[in-house]
Design an enzyme around this catalytic site. Structure first.
Site, PDB file in Angstrom:
ATOM      1  N   HIS A  65       0.826  -1.211   0.000  1.00 46.40           N
ATOM      2  CA  HIS A  65       0.000   0.000   0.000  1.00 46.40           C
ATOM      3  C   HIS A  65       0.864   1.267   0.000  1.00 46.40           C
ATOM      4  CE1 HIS A  65      -2.143   3.175   2.422  1.00 46.40           C
ATOM      5  NE2 HIS A  65      -2.990   3.009   1.438  1.00 46.40           N
ATOM      6  N   GLU A  68       1.937   1.918  -3.419  1.00 43.84           N
ATOM      7  CA  GLU A  68       0.801   2.447  -4.190  1.00 43.84           C
ATOM      8  C   GLU A  68       0.766   3.981  -4.070  1.00 43.84           C
ATOM      9  OE1 GLU A  68      -3.269   1.664  -2.678  1.00 43.84           O
ATOM     10  OE2 GLU A  68      -3.353   3.772  -3.252  1.00 43.84           O
ATOM     11  N   HIS A  69       0.937   4.493  -2.859  1.00 42.82           N
ATOM     12  CA  HIS A  69       0.977   5.956  -2.677  1.00 42.82           C
ATOM     13  C   HIS A  69       2.172   6.567  -3.416  1.00 42.82           C
ATOM     14  CE1 HIS A  69      -1.838   7.104   0.797  1.00 42.82           C
ATOM     15  NE2 HIS A  69      -2.181   5.882   0.440  1.00 42.82           N
ATOM     16  N   GLU A 145      -3.598   7.976   7.381  1.00 43.57           N
ATOM     17  CA  GLU A 145      -4.651   7.151   6.790  1.00 43.57           C
ATOM     18  C   GLU A 145      -5.033   6.026   7.756  1.00 43.57           C
ATOM     19  OE1 GLU A 145      -3.800   5.587   2.906  1.00 43.57           O
ATOM     20  OE2 GLU A 145      -5.686   4.458   2.806  1.00 43.57           O
TER      21      GLU A 145
END
Lengths: 442, 437
Positions: A65, A68-69, A145
């Site tokens: 993840h 992904e950012h 997040e």
């Protein structure tokens, strides 16, 4: 008369999704799926990588993840943030998502911008060039997040604990976003190692949906993605499997921020497998029968109508998973009803279901709704694209996707009873209570 | 560098394609109801949306939460059917009906297969025209509403909203949650449901749109059958109210790791000639994209949040300009200061020509993409009717956007963006942030 309507529906063939779907494979083994829908001058362009959080190295939870950012930062030729800026300046929007089994990137944009999207997506498949400063700032963003999704949400914290208990050995027990203490340690090198290992055309699926022609998409895909060399040493997706579970697992999560006590029960359950989707299809029905509609399902009827045991009941099953998935039940008791009384009522309702015949009228209503959902699905371009992306990154084939609606239509009560007897085994379960204080845990 | 060139070349293409291609038919039914229709026969189903002006702001004195409970009970029995019988019939048709109530409107979103058109409309009509409000159904749904209210008491975002709107609007309906309070909801009776139904569901305040596999000839009788028996005339709508919360900070202590904030000041009316300039300005300042000033300064540069947004909220009887984000307790004070600085900078200096150009190509390019599904188009068309637009708006809308100049933005920013009037309502345990006097 209502029954007739339902039966009339069954007699009709399923809508042929296949006629609008074209698939091919590039020379570098990148798979391509084109879904045509010419109602609006729009294209959804997606690249899916067969790499998700359950493929991560031990100790690096959250790196899939995190990368992904970071994929929205700089490449050799584009500045940090420029990717999304160009998409927006062309009237489009973009985003990405990571799950246990895949990471996917997409843009929604005017159909004539497809070449530009492919050019930029192909660029960041190969030429990511991260600065330490971007990595350090973005680590703060993913921690915020996690704060927003999990730390500030008692239900999410509870789910995390319950899931960790369900999967003793498989990485599905580790949260996609990562454990906080490991996220804090994720480095630029960790992210780039992940990138180099997994981001290549033969580990990716291209999905283009919307106002496009398959041959035009093929030519563009060959031009932009076809030139990227295949990765020779693609890692094999070897994941540890769960040992046999031989005892029920139970836990109570206490958090003063909980307003409504509730309980959940999960059972390890089979997923959709290539050429073998019948058990998964039967489990879709089982979830609907037990807790789909609060008005007509077993739990809804017995706990919310026949008695006032619960204010909420539900059952859920998602067969889209590379490895073993879960079948889930949940009950929120009415005021004055204890969790143990609610759990006893839930178990009694299920035992009763197992001992009785399945109501044929309920069976037909579910069948009809599943069939109708295929028609409604044609109104949702991104949802259709999602079906193929999930399936192809979770080892299914295009044929499996196309067979699935018909397999759902052919499920029998006997198959449902058989899979229920296999899956609803208390020795394979995790039962979790979520309460505000120990006083409520009774 | 290569990408910059592609970017520049692409700009010229945007103008050529940025026009919504949707054929809206404006009909009046034999019974006199206005309907917007888009025929789309490629998929055998129909999406129907309707909205009725009024909504939860019509709750009678002492009856806060009546409209919400009434709306949630519509699907719980009507005609000669109990809740379970109604839902079994709906499920057998594979139809879906969503009933919602907002501050200013009541709405229905329905979809059904074209082969079930008559039966699905009959069943929806039954729920709208002859709901039963059986006592056991009202009590069951009441328990669900009370559970939601208990959740709101411990949810930081709900806590922030409750405090913020109460301070901004006082006794006006906008000053309290349409869910009501434990006390008001507990006291609601079956008669209150019947009164709320009579107050909200009225024919002369309804807007209807239909999209899908149906002809113009079929739509008129269908809508008359569905809505023709609704009564005419409802209670007076609420008065306009000024946003009454002065600039400052309110901290509501709550033991949770991440603080959440709702901030804002007064806004601009949807029919104000400056609305398009304000809309573009907000897209640049805090719109739903990664390039906005707020996202750039609070997230991308400093990592203080996962997302920061602002939004114009032109309600029927008040106008607000709001924003929200969440930051860890030890970072909230810094994030609030960054937002204040962004606000002050834009108020004083407006935006750059480059920002304006990029925002215009985004807004005009994105617009036609919204018309990509039957359900989406149905929702858009009801929204347009509610704010008094005509069907040709979809053709001209991008011209309105393109006509806005940098000078317009600067002029509007100077009065719309009010740094001194921003009020921040924070829930959490933010370090170094205290309530102002």
């Amino acid at each position: 008369m209502k029954r007739l309507a339902a039966l009339a529906l069954l007699a009709l063939p399923l809508p042929a999704l296949a006629e609008d779907v074209t698939t091919y494979t590039l020379d570098n083994r990148m798979e391509v799926v084109v879904i045509e829908d010419h109602r609006a001058p729009l294209v959804v362009h997606m690249v899916w990588y067969k790499a998700g959080s359950a493929d991560e190295k031990v100790g690096q939870s959250g790196v899939a993840h995190f990368l992904e950012h970071l994929m929205f930062k700089s490449t050799d030729t584009m500045a940090s943030g420029e990717f999304s800026k160009v998409v927006a300046a062309n009237g489009g929007s973009d985003n990405a998502f990571t799950t246990y089994d895949y990471t996917a990137y997409f843009q929604r944009i005017a159909a004539d911008r497809l070449p530009l999207m492919m050019q930029m997506e192909a660029d960041r498949m190969r030429h990511l060039n991260l600065t330490q400063e971007d990595v350090d700032t973005e680590r703060q963003v993913i921690l915020e997040e996690r704060n927003q999704r999990t730390e500030n949400n008692p239900g999410a914290l509870a789910r995390e604990q319950f899931r960790a208990a369900q999967y003793l050995n498989h990485r599905y027990g580790v949260p996609i976003i990562g454990w906080k203490h490991e996220m804090e340690q994720l480095s630029r090198e960790d992210a780039l190692d992940w990138y180099k290992l997994h981001y290549s055309p033969n580990d990716a699926i291209l999905i283009v949906a919307g106002d496009v022609q398959p041959d035009q998409v093929k030519a563009l895909a060959e031009q932009y993605y076809g030139v990227i060399p295949a990765e020779a040493d693609l890692p094999v997706r070897e994941r540890p499997s769960e040992p046999p579970q031989t005892a029920p697992r139970r836990m109570t999560y206490v958090d003063p921020r909980v307003s409504q006590p509730y309980l959940t029960r999960s059972y390890l359950a089979p997923e959709r497998d290539p050429g073998a989707q019948k058990e998964a299809a039967a489990l879709v029905y089982l979830a609907e029968l037990l807790g789909g509609s609060p008005f007509t399902s077993v739990l809804g009827t017995k706990l919310q109508f026949d008695t006032q045991t619960a204010v909420y009941t539900g059952a859920g099953y998602d067969g889209n998973s590379l490895d073993a998935t879960t079948f889930n039940l949940s009950v929120a008791p009415s005021t004055g009803v204890t969790l143990s009384a609610a759990e006893t009522a839930m178990d009694a309702a299920i035992a009763d279901f197992m001992a009785s015949d399945i109501d044929p009228a309920q069976m037909e209503r579910i069948r009809t709704q599943l069939r109708a959902s295929e028609i409604y699905a044609k109104d949702d371009l991104q949802g259709l694209a999602q079906r193929y992306g999930e399936a192809l990154t979770q080892s299914l084939t295009v044929k499996d996707v196309e067979d699935w609606p018909q397999i759902l239509q052919e499920v029998t009560p006997e198959e449902i009873k058989a899979v229920a007897a296999k899956v609803l085994d208390i020795n394979g379960s995790v039962t979790g209570w979520v309460v505000a204080s120990q006083e409520d845990a009774k | 560098m290569m990408m910059r060139l592609v970017f520049a070349a692409a700009l010229s293409l945007v103008a050529a394609t940025s026009r919504a291609d949707v054929n809206i038919q404006q009909l009046t039914t034999p019974g006199g109801i206005s309907v917007w229709l888009v025929e789309e026969h490629s998929i055998p189903f129909i999406a129907l949306d309707l909205s009725i002006d009024g909504g939860a702001s019509l709750d009678r004195p002492g009856k806060r939460g009546a409209a919400n409970l009434m709306t949630a009970t519509l699907e719980e029995g009507s005609g000669d059917m109990t809740a379970q019988e109604f839902q079994a019939a709906r499920e057998a048709l594979a139809a879906s009906y969503e009933f919602n109530v907002y501050d200013d409107s009541f709405s229905v979103s329905a979809k059904f297969l074209s082969e079930n058109l008559d039966a699905a409309v009959d069943l929806l009509r039954q729920a709208l025209i002859t709901p039963r409000f059986d006592q056991d159904a009202v009590d069951r749904v009441r328990q669900q509403v009370l559970a939601n209210l208990a959740g709101d008491e411990k949810d930081p975002n709900s806590m922030a909203g409750k405090s913020f709107y109460a301070a901004a609007f006082g006794d006006h309906p906008y000053g309290s949650s349409l869910n009501g309070t434990v006390e008001s909801v507990t006291a609601l009776t079956r008669d209150d449901m019947i009164q709320s139904h009579r107050d909200l569901l009225v024919r002369d305040r309804v807007y209807v749109s239909v999209v899908g596999d149906i002809s113009a000839a079929e739509v008129g009788p269908m809508v008359d059958h569905l809505l023709g028996d609704l009564p005419q005339g409802g209670p007076d709508l609420p008065q306009h109210v000024e946003f009454g919360l002065p600039g400052g900070v309110t901290v509501i202590p709550y033991d949770t790791p991440q603080s959440v904030v709702l901030f804002g000041h007064s806004g601009i009316k949807r029919d104000d000639p400056d609305f398009f300039a304000a809309y573009i300005l907000n897209t640049i300042l805090g719109g739903n994209n990664f390039e906005s000033r707020l996202m750039t300064e609070v997230r991308e540069k400093r990592g203080l949040t996962y997302g920061a947004y602002s939004y114009l909220v032109p309600k029927d009887h008040a106008e607000m300009y709001l924003g929200s984000f969440a930051s860890a307790n030890d970072k909230m004070a810094e994030a609030v200061q960054v937002v204040k600085d962004v606000w002050a900078d834009v108020a004083a200096n407006g935006v750059t020509q480059e920002e304006l150009d990029a925002a215009k190509t985004y807004i005009t390019g994105e617009y036609p993409l919204r018309f990509d599904s039957n359900e989406g188009i149905a929702g858009i068309m009801v929204g347009m009717q509610m704010i008094g637009l005509t069907p040709d708006y979809v053709v001209h809308r991008n011209d309105f956007i393109n006509a806005v100049t940098l000078e317009d933005i600067k002029r509007v920013a100077a009065y719309l963006i009010k740094p001194d009037q921003l009020h921040f309502t924070v829930v959490g345990q933010p370090t170094g942030l205290e309530s102002s006097q």
